[in-house]
Design a protein around this motif. Sequence first.
Motif, PDB file in Angstrom:
ATOM      1  N   GLN A 171      -8.256  -4.506   8.078  1.00 47.49           N
ATOM      2  CA  GLN A 171      -6.848  -4.924   8.120  1.00 47.49           C
ATOM      3  C   GLN A 171      -6.576  -5.908   9.261  1.00 47.49           C
ATOM      4  OE1 GLN A 171      -4.572  -4.555   5.851  1.00 47.49           O
ATOM      5  NE2 GLN A 171      -5.767  -3.182   4.567  1.00 47.49           N
ATOM      6  N   GLY A 205      -3.602  -1.782  -5.713  1.00 44.16           N
ATOM      7  CA  GLY A 205      -2.748  -2.020  -4.558  1.00 44.16           C
ATOM      8  C   GLY A 205      -2.507  -0.771  -3.735  1.00 44.16           C
ATOM      9  N   ALA A 206      -3.368   0.226  -3.867  1.00 41.48           N
ATOM     10  CA  ALA A 206      -3.152   1.500  -3.169  1.00 41.48           C
ATOM     11  C   ALA A 206      -3.103   1.326  -1.658  1.00 41.48           C
ATOM     12  CB  ALA A 206      -4.234   2.498  -3.555  1.00 41.48           C
ATOM     13  N   MET A 207      -3.924   0.404  -1.141  1.00 39.91           N
ATOM     14  CA  MET A 207      -3.910   0.100   0.290  1.00 39.91           C
ATOM     15  C   MET A 207      -3.363  -1.299   0.547  1.00 39.91           C
ATOM     16  SD  MET A 207      -4.440   0.755   3.492  1.00 39.91           S
ATOM     17  CE  MET A 207      -5.458   2.236   3.539  1.00 39.91           C
ATOM     18  N   ALA A 208      -3.838  -2.267  -0.251  1.00 34.72           N
ATOM     19  CA  ALA A 208      -3.424  -3.671  -0.105  1.00 34.72           C
ATOM     20  C   ALA A 208      -3.501  -4.102   1.357  1.00 34.72           C
ATOM     21  CB  ALA A 208      -2.035  -3.878  -0.694  1.00 34.72           C
ATOM     22  N   CYS A 209      -2.401  -4.601   1.909  1.00 35.69           N
ATOM     23  CA  CYS A 209      -2.389  -5.064   3.301  1.00 35.69           C
ATOM     24  C   CYS A 209      -1.871  -3.995   4.267  1.00 35.69           C
ATOM     25  CB  CYS A 209      -1.525  -6.319   3.437  1.00 35.69           C
ATOM     26  SG  CYS A 209      -2.026  -7.675   2.373  1.00 35.69           S
ATOM     27  N   ASP A 210      -1.657  -2.788   3.758  1.00 36.15           N
ATOM     28  CA  ASP A 210      -1.121  -1.693   4.585  1.00 36.15           C
ATOM     29  C   ASP A 210       0.169  -2.118   5.283  1.00 36.15           C
ATOM     30  OD1 ASP A 210      -1.133   0.899   5.616  1.00 36.15           O
ATOM     31  OD2 ASP A 210      -2.318   0.353   7.381  1.00 36.15           O
ATOM     32  N   ASP A 226       0.267   0.966 -10.694  1.00 32.75           N
ATOM     33  CA  ASP A 226      -0.623   2.060 -10.316  1.00 32.75           C
ATOM     34  C   ASP A 226      -1.390   2.556 -11.540  1.00 32.75           C
ATOM     35  OD1 ASP A 226       0.240   2.288  -7.536  1.00 32.75           O
ATOM     36  OD2 ASP A 226       2.109   3.089  -8.333  1.00 32.75           O
ATOM     37  N   ASN A 246      -3.584 -11.003  -0.305  1.00 28.84           N
ATOM     38  CA  ASN A 246      -3.061  -9.741  -0.819  1.00 28.84           C
ATOM     39  C   ASN A 246      -3.730  -9.357  -2.127  1.00 28.84           C
ATOM     40  OD1 ASN A 246      -1.750 -11.332  -2.837  1.00 28.84           O
ATOM     41  ND2 ASN A 246      -0.029 -11.683  -1.457  1.00 28.84           N
ATOM     42  N   GLY A 285       0.840  -1.194   0.000  1.00 28.96           N
ATOM     43  CA  GLY A 285       0.000   0.000   0.000  1.00 28.96           C
ATOM     44  C   GLY A 285       0.875   1.244   0.000  1.00 28.96           C
TER      45      GLY A 285
END
Length: 457
Positions: free
Chosen positions: A437, A62-67, A47, A416, A34
């Motif tokens: 999350q 994937g801007a946040m994904a799994c942080d 992106d 993911n 992320g």
Amino acid sequence: MQNTNNIDLSSLQRRDFASDFRWGCSTSSYQIEGAVDQDERGESIWDRFCATPGHIRDGSSGAMACDHYRRWPQDLDLARNLGTNAYRFSIAWPRIFANGRGRAANQKGLDFYSRLVDGMLERGLEPWVTLYHWDLPQALQDQGGWANRDTVDAFVDYTDVVSRHLGDRIKHWITHNEPWCTAFHGHYEGVHAPGLKDFKTALQVCHNVLVSHGLAIPVIRRNVPAARVGAALSLHPLKPASDSAQDAAATLRHDGLRNRWFLDPLHGRGYPADIWQRVGDNAPQVQPGDLEVIATATDFLGVNYYFPEIVADAPGQGVLATRVVEAENVERTAFGWEVSPEGMVTLLSRVARDYQPAEIYLTENGSTYDDVVGADGQIEDHQRRRYLMRHLAALKEIVALGIPVKGYFAWSLLDNFEWAEGYIRRFGLTHVDFATQQRRLKASGQWYRDFLRGETA
């Protein structure tokens, strides 16, 4: 091999393997980090690809994904608590050079990976770094991307910076993850970033990626004297759809581009002559000395294994005149991939026999199923657990055959962002609730933990 459906999987023990065997999980930067617009990270091709409607099945990114960029201590705790002794991750090139190259690297990006590596070492996890897991800086793509020979030089410069900064703590280096996917998914099939559909471009991309691999190796070794370097290939065992001579010949052609196009040049044989002749004017531009560079000696071969392929002759269909057909009445994952631990034995036996790498690591192996969180918060992913058990039973047989497999990395530690599938496909041993999350260890992860702790019998 012995059919893993008919053996007592509960007899599997970690002590069946050498005491220095690497046990780990694999992840990749764009799939979990992320924070794509934080700390001066540049735009990547993923992106841009995700921002174009229709590219990702669920419209996500994937801007946040799994942080993971913020939650990495928790995730490394998960890896440690599983009992793993190694952790494979990748560097986001746009975090180091927002535009792909430059006089000065982004210190904030270097500092993040420095903290991450220190966190691994503090938890007893041996870092295994992948330099390129598909997130090319968009600025380089705007200049032609991997089809442009200049990107090779940019990769070598990026490698130099990363290996100088982290080489005092990282011994194991993987240059590229699955160059087949980089080249063909991204530049011929168009299903991965950058979404191009041109066979000639795909072959040139493949060549340039392999050249960058070879040029990066001496740079890593110069900066990291004790370095162990290799590449991770996606390889498949193949078999013909029938006993016909036509299907047998088709399988050989398919193998030529799927497997030998990478294995042969990496092991000093150049590109397969039969396939080079067949691709004709689509063949890549090869500069003097390129094949010697690609064949630069490595210390290990990484193999990502998921499923076998069945090949049939298909006159007039594509350059190779082949097609992949689905076997009937076989077990499949939710992705539709055939479950075949036997195929892993076949594949690694062939690689060891034909190419004789000094060491082999299974750098990825895993499965996706439609996980359900129970009322009690548990995820009883029995299919994934059995998949893992059966593949480790196959791995035990592989080692017993004398094949030099020295480690196994499960894909993946976390659910993911699964590329073009978005968040539909879950490969993790740990369930991630992407709204909150929250992480929950699945039944498969619990079994892997118990296996690694010696508690499975």
